[in-house]
Scaffold this motif. Structure first.
Motif, PDB file in Angstrom:
ATOM      1  N   VAL A 136      -1.015   6.615   1.956  1.00 15.51           N
ATOM      2  CA  VAL A 136      -2.096   5.661   1.709  1.00 15.51           C
ATOM      3  C   VAL A 136      -1.612   4.576   0.748  1.00 15.51           C
ATOM      4  N   GLY A 137      -1.525   3.345   1.241  1.00 15.72           N
ATOM      5  CA  GLY A 137      -1.210   2.215   0.378  1.00 15.72           C
ATOM      6  C   GLY A 137      -2.508   1.572  -0.063  1.00 15.72           C
ATOM      7  N   TYR A 138      -2.713   1.458  -1.368  1.00 12.67           N
ATOM      8  CA  TYR A 138      -3.987   0.988  -1.911  1.00 12.67           C
ATOM      9  C   TYR A 138      -3.770  -0.319  -2.668  1.00 12.67           C
ATOM     10  N   VAL A 139      -4.428  -1.390  -2.216  1.00 11.90           N
ATOM     11  CA  VAL A 139      -4.380  -2.675  -2.914  1.00 11.90           C
ATOM     12  C   VAL A 139      -5.647  -2.803  -3.745  1.00 11.90           C
ATOM     13  N   PHE A 140      -5.502  -2.753  -5.065  1.00 12.33           N
ATOM     14  CA  PHE A 140      -6.655  -2.790  -5.960  1.00 12.33           C
ATOM     15  C   PHE A 140      -7.326  -4.165  -5.937  1.00 12.33           C
ATOM     16  N   GLN A 141      -8.613  -4.183  -6.270  1.00  9.39           N
ATOM     17  CA  GLN A 141      -9.337  -5.446  -6.370  1.00  9.39           C
ATOM     18  C   GLN A 141      -8.733  -6.326  -7.455  1.00  9.39           C
ATOM     19  N   ASN A 142      -8.404  -5.735  -8.583  1.00  8.35           N
ATOM     20  CA  ASN A 142      -7.786  -6.466  -9.691  1.00  8.35           C
ATOM     21  C   ASN A 142      -6.275  -6.228  -9.652  1.00  8.35           C
ATOM     22  N   PRO A 143      -5.494  -7.234  -9.281  1.00  6.08           N
ATOM     23  CA  PRO A 143      -4.046  -7.017  -9.150  1.00  6.08           C
ATOM     24  C   PRO A 143      -3.377  -6.654 -10.467  1.00  6.08           C
ATOM     25  N   ASP A 144      -4.000  -7.025 -11.599  1.00  5.29           N
ATOM     26  CA  ASP A 144      -3.390  -6.741 -12.889  1.00  5.29           C
ATOM     27  C   ASP A 144      -3.444  -5.252 -13.234  1.00  5.29           C
ATOM     28  N   GLU A 145      -4.194  -4.468 -12.460  1.00  7.61           N
ATOM     29  CA  GLU A 145      -4.167  -3.013 -12.602  1.00  7.61           C
ATOM     30  C   GLU A 145      -2.977  -2.413 -11.844  1.00  7.61           C
ATOM     31  N   GLN A 146      -2.301  -3.231 -11.055  1.00  9.59           N
ATOM     32  CA  GLN A 146      -1.283  -2.735 -10.141  1.00  9.59           C
ATOM     33  C   GLN A 146       0.104  -3.320 -10.434  1.00  9.59           C
ATOM     34  N   ILE A 147       0.155  -4.567 -10.878  1.00  8.58           N
ATOM     35  CA  ILE A 147       1.419  -5.251 -11.103  1.00  8.58           C
ATOM     36  C   ILE A 147       1.916  -4.957 -12.512  1.00  8.58           C
ATOM     37  N   PHE A 148       3.209  -4.650 -12.645  1.00  4.42           N
ATOM     38  CA  PHE A 148       3.725  -4.288 -13.969  1.00  4.42           C
ATOM     39  C   PHE A 148       5.132  -4.813 -14.242  1.00  4.42           C
ATOM     40  N   ALA A 149       5.883  -5.188 -13.217  1.00  3.79           N
ATOM     41  CA  ALA A 149       7.281  -5.561 -13.398  1.00  3.79           C
ATOM     42  C   ALA A 149       7.420  -6.987 -13.925  1.00  3.79           C
ATOM     43  N   SER A 150       8.641  -7.333 -14.340  1.00  3.31           N
ATOM     44  CA  SER A 150       8.885  -8.646 -14.942  1.00  3.31           C
ATOM     45  C   SER A 150       9.227  -9.714 -13.911  1.00  3.31           C
ATOM     46  N   THR A 151       9.464  -9.313 -12.652  1.00  4.09           N
ATOM     47  CA  THR A 151       9.645 -10.281 -11.572  1.00  4.09           C
ATOM     48  C   THR A 151       8.862  -9.806 -10.357  1.00  4.09           C
ATOM     49  N   VAL A 152       8.506 -10.744  -9.509  1.00  6.13           N
ATOM     50  CA  VAL A 152       7.753 -10.423  -8.296  1.00  6.13           C
ATOM     51  C   VAL A 152       8.546  -9.467  -7.414  1.00  6.13           C
ATOM     52  N   ILE A 153       9.831  -9.739  -7.208  1.00  5.24           N
ATOM     53  CA  ILE A 153      10.627  -8.905  -6.303  1.00  5.24           C
ATOM     54  C   ILE A 153      10.752  -7.481  -6.834  1.00  5.24           C
TER      55      ILE A 153
END
Length: 267
Positions: free
Chosen positions: A80-97
């Motif tokens: 199950v891949g889950y895309v959260f409503q708030n991306p800032d709960e999911q994104i953590f790395a220092s670059t997009v890639i």
């Protein structure tokens, strides 16, 4: 085999608030399902059971016919891949890639395979040129697309989208719609939470209406959006074209521009 099944699921938060009150339905493999309802209806709470963030207070949740109870979040993430409503709960790395690569690498992909998947996903969401950008330098709508790319790169058989069109312009909405169509064409299951009734009507096979932790209506969009009592209880309005046709007194209730034009030409 069903992709997802909920059996009499109840869930209460530690505060005592009962967010789900006996929810039961299943989602066949490859179906596109939209879940609608006002804030607090239990939509997000329900779907967060699919990746193990929540466990039911009672009842059972199944992913690919296996109960989620006792299974680790990491194990469920492969399905199950889950895309959260708030991306800032999911994104953590220092670059997009790096952020988009994280999911496939965590699933055991080699560095080369993870990079290939990540770049393909970024191409899909229109952010390949931002691969080396810090995510916090992007707009909210772009960060939502980064989070979506991260899930696409994992290539899970089930994809959950929580309010995927919020904050997107017309081009962004069209991109998300294209992703939904592509996933469905590949035989993958897509479940979306949305307040965008036009998006739900045009791109999903089935709509579930929720209010106060319960399912009020469930069926094809053309049927569900005609259930006035259930929609009123859920504080949901039918799609624009559906309402316009009703206002004009047409017997047809089109859900798409093409359907509206066809209905107009028949009159």
């Amino acid at each position: 085999m069903s992709a997802v099944r909920f059996e009499n699921v109840r869930f209460s938060y530690p505060s005592g608030v009962e967010a789900l009150r006996g929810v039961s339905f299943e989602v066949p493999t490859g179906q596109r399902l939209a879940i609608v309802g006002q804030n607090g209806a239990g939509k997000t709470t329900l779907l967060r059971h699919l990746n193990g963030i929540f466990q039911p207070t009672s009842g059972s949740v199944f992913v690919a016919d296996a109960a989620t109870t006792g299974r680790a979040i990491a194990e469920l993430a492969a399905q199950v891949g889950y895309v959260f409503q708030n991306p800032d709960e999911q994104i953590f790395a220092s670059t997009v890639i790096a952020d988009v690569e994280f999911g496939p690498r965590n699933l055991g992909c080699s560095a080369d395979e993870a990079r290939s998947r990540a770049m393909a996903a970024l191409e899909t969401v229109g952010l390949a040129a931002e691969a080396d950008t810090h995510p916090l330098h992007l707009s909210l709508s772009e960060r939502k697309r980064v989070a979506l790319a991260g899930v696409l790169a994992m290539q899970t058989p089930i994809v959950v989208l929580d309010e995927p069109t919020t904050g997107q312009d017309a081009g962004g909405v069209a991109m998300v719609a294209g992703v939904v169509e592509a996933l469905a064409s590949a035989g993958r299951t897509v479940i979306a939470i949305t307040h965008d009734m036009d998006f739900a009507a045009e791109h999903f096979d089935r709509v579930v209406v929720m209010a106060k932790g319960e399912v009020l209506a469930d069926g094809a969009p053309a049927t569900v959006f005609g259930e006035a009592d259930a929609l009123a209880r859920a504080a949901v309005e039918p799609p624009q074209l559906f309402r316009l046709a009703a206002h004009l007194g047409w017997p047809d209730r089109p859900l798409t521009v093409e359907g509206f034009v066809d209905a107009f030409e028949r009159r």
